[in-house]
Design an enzyme around this catalytic site. Structure first.
Site, short mmCIF file in Angstrom:
data_model
loop_
_atom_site.label_atom_id
_atom_site.label_comp_id
_atom_site.label_asym_id
_atom_site.label_seq_id
_atom_site.Cartn_x
_atom_site.Cartn_y
_atom_site.Cartn_z
N HIS A 8 66.21 -10.70 -21.85
CA HIS A 8 66.65 -11.95 -22.49
C HIS A 8 66.46 -11.87 -24.00
CE1 HIS A 8 66.59 -16.65 -22.16
NE2 HIS A 8 66.98 -16.28 -23.37
N ASN B 63 75.34 -16.70 -25.54
CA ASN B 63 75.55 -17.90 -26.38
C ASN B 63 75.88 -17.53 -27.82
OD1 ASN B 63 72.90 -17.03 -26.81
ND2 ASN B 63 72.17 -19.05 -27.36
N ASP C 3 72.57 -19.73 -20.91
CA ASP C 3 71.31 -19.91 -21.64
C ASP C 3 71.53 -20.40 -23.06
OD1 ASP C 3 68.34 -19.57 -21.84
OD2 ASP C 3 68.99 -18.31 -23.50
N HIS D 156 68.46 -21.36 -17.35
CA HIS D 156 67.48 -21.93 -18.28
C HIS D 156 67.18 -23.31 -17.70
CE1 HIS D 156 66.71 -23.67 -22.55
NE2 HIS D 156 66.79 -24.71 -21.75
N HIS E 124 62.33 -17.80 -18.75
CA HIS E 124 61.29 -18.42 -19.58
C HIS E 124 60.62 -19.63 -18.94
CE1 HIS E 124 64.46 -21.18 -20.89
NE2 HIS E 124 65.04 -20.31 -21.68
N ASN F 92 62.37 -23.60 -27.29
CA ASN F 92 62.78 -24.25 -26.05
C ASN F 92 62.67 -23.25 -24.91
OD1 ASN F 92 64.09 -25.40 -23.90
ND2 ASN F 92 65.96 -25.94 -25.00
N ASP G 73 62.98 -13.54 -24.95
CA ASP G 73 63.74 -14.67 -25.51
C ASP G 73 63.78 -14.56 -27.04
OD1 ASP G 73 65.30 -16.91 -25.76
OD2 ASP G 73 63.75 -18.33 -25.13
N HIS H 217 66.53 -16.65 -36.29
CA HIS H 217 67.26 -17.70 -37.02
C HIS H 217 67.17 -17.42 -38.51
CE1 HIS H 217 68.19 -20.38 -33.72
NE2 HIS H 217 66.95 -20.27 -33.27
ZN LIG Z 1 66.82 -20.48 -22.82
#
Ligand SMILES: [Zn+2]
Length: 480
Positions: A74, A108, A167, A194, A252, A326, A353, A357
């Site tokens: 992930h 995503n 996700d 998720h 997660h 999250n 995860d 950013h």
């Molecule tokens: Zn997620």
């Protein structure tokens, strides 16, 4: 231990020759670990020798470790669409720095990976990067990740995705989730959900409880996750009756109640697997207030969460936006449940995860910051901190980073689900790290474009010396 290698070579170059003697080898496929030596010639793991008796004297698990290359189920590489935050090339470099030789990216992106042409773009970018790290991808569950209509699951499966996920968001619609489980199951692939009941988390900022209350942040209830897990499991139980190949992977998981539900579902024989992130097992909600102790240090003798203010454990400024994630960082009790789930096999894997950013998206007030931690390079160090504290065995930790996730991918894993890593006669796919050497997490050391790590400035155990993927050099430390 000694490492003898030829002249330093560029990333992507075949590993001409490497001899590591008197190291600690961990081979989760055979369940074996101990003193040993390896020889790599022309990219092939030519020999593995386990040392016995006097030869093994003085070699222990506290020094240099050789393990199979890690597999991350992930990660978010942001390409296409948000290359300011990460690209496939920088993501793969970050993965190699973290010891990972295979990464499954999430769909995503912008546009979402909901049809084969987007997968082709990502594969082209991986090829162009020159990195030998294997890039795999999940396709979207729904077209555009909009949660309304199924994406082209069959075409995506033919193109080689390893599973399907929306996700970044849950599959909110129960009928859509049910259809997706059934259709993906017929294709032999899992749905990666998720789990979040978004009706309970609208505007939520921090795990519901004392810390959120004191800080004045809006609560994010544990029930939002456990409720979604319960829904998913109930639908799975229905679907497998008609579609025996249906499989669910919950990613997660972060609350004690979620693991209770998965533990019970596995005991009933449901085809469900799950992963935990390094940050949910080692960090807690009290970091939002400025505490910086590991989760296991925030538990009292009875297994209850300690009060960071009463303990005078606040050492940093509150509201660090790099902690906004999250699901949110939970209580020390929930973190202990993550560790326990790994130890007893309820959790099958550790997945990072990794969510890079830009500074612009993070340098805002806590509640407005983008969710996510740039974590693929610090995962090993965080997990080793748990090992050093006696919370996890080294064998469990390495298995959760290698054979555990490989089993979930099944025949879509590199090597088609065969044994991970330390196999004589196969291309070398391994990580060499020094458990005794610490390294300081600094923005300019991170290969990821995402510098959004709450661990900046912290010393972590387990410096990666060398990552070899498919017989080629993926990362080599300057001093290795
Ligand atoms: Zn997620």
């Amino acid at each position: 231990m000694t490492v003898e290698a030829g002249a330093p070579a560029a990333v992507g170059a075949r590993l001409a020759d490497l001899e590591i003697s008197r190291a600690w080898l961990v081979d989760p496929a055979s369940g074996r670990e101990g003193p040993g030596e390896i020889v790599v010639t022309d990219g092939i793991l030519e020999a593995i020798t386990w040392l016995e008796g006097a030869e093994a004297d003085g070699v222990d698990a506290a020094g240099v470790i050789v393990a199979p290359g890690f597999l991350d189920l992930h990660a978010h590489f942001r390409e296409p669409g948000n290359e300011d935050a990460e690209t496939v090339a920088t993501g793969l470099a970050a993965a190699a720095h973290g010891g990972f030789t295979t990464v499954c990216v999430m769909p995503n992106t912008t546009p979402a990976l909901d049809e084969p042409s987007v997968l082709a773009r990502i594969r082209d970018a991986a090829e162009a990067s020159g990195s030998p790290v294997t890039l795999l991808a999940h396709g979207a569950v729904s077209a555009g990740r909009a949660g309304e209509q199924l994406a082209a699951l069959g075409e995506l499966a033919d193109a080689g995705v390893v599973g399907f996920s929306d996700d970044g968001a849950p599959v909110r619609s129960a009928p859509l989730f049910r259809n997706a489980l059934a259709y993906a199951g017929m294709l032999g692939l899992q749905i990666v959900d998720h789990p979040e009941d978004a009706t309970l988390t609208e505007g939520a900022e921090a795990n519901e409880g004392l810390i959120a209350t004191v800080l004045g942040l809006r609560g994010w209830p544990a029930a939002a996750e456990a409720g979604a897990v319960a829904r998913d499991l109930a639908i799975l139980a229905d679907v497998v009756r008609d579609v025996p190949g249906a499989r669910l992977h919950l990613t997660h998981l972060s609350t004690a109640r979620s693991f209770e539900l998965v533990r019970a579902a596995k005991a009933r024989g449901l085809p469900v697997t799950c992963d935990v992130t390094p940050h949910h097992l080692a960090l807690t909600e009290e970091w939002l207030a400025g505490a910086r102790r590991w989760s296991w240090e925030a538990l009292d003798d009875d297994g209850a969460a300690r009060d960071p203010w009463r303990d005078a454990a606040i050492t940093a400024a509150p509201f660090d936006p790099s902690l906004r994630v999250n699901p949110p960082l939970r209580s020390a009790v929930d973190a202990a449940a993550c560790v326990a789930a790994l130890a007893d096999g309820t959790a099958d894997a550790i997945a990072t995860d990794h969510a890079p950013h830009t500074e612009v998206d993070k340098a805002v007030e806590f509640g407005l910051a983008a969710n996510g931690i740039s974590g693929i390079e610090t995962a090993l160090g965080v997990v080793l901190a748990a090992v050093d504290a006696g919370r996890l065995t080294l064998a469990t930790a390495i298995a959760a980073l290698t054979t555990g996730p490989a089993r979930i991918l099944g025949d879509r894993a590199p090597g088609a689900g065969g044994p991970c890593g330390l196999v004589e006669g196969q291309p070398a796919d391994l990580v060499v790290f020094d458990r005794s050497a610490t390294w300081r997490v600094e923005a300019d050391i991170l290969a990821s474009k995402g510098k959004n790590s709450p661990l900046l400035g912290r010393e972590l155990p387990g410096s990666v010396l060398l990552t070899v993927a498919g017989g080629r050099i993926a990362y080599e430390a300057a001093e290795a």
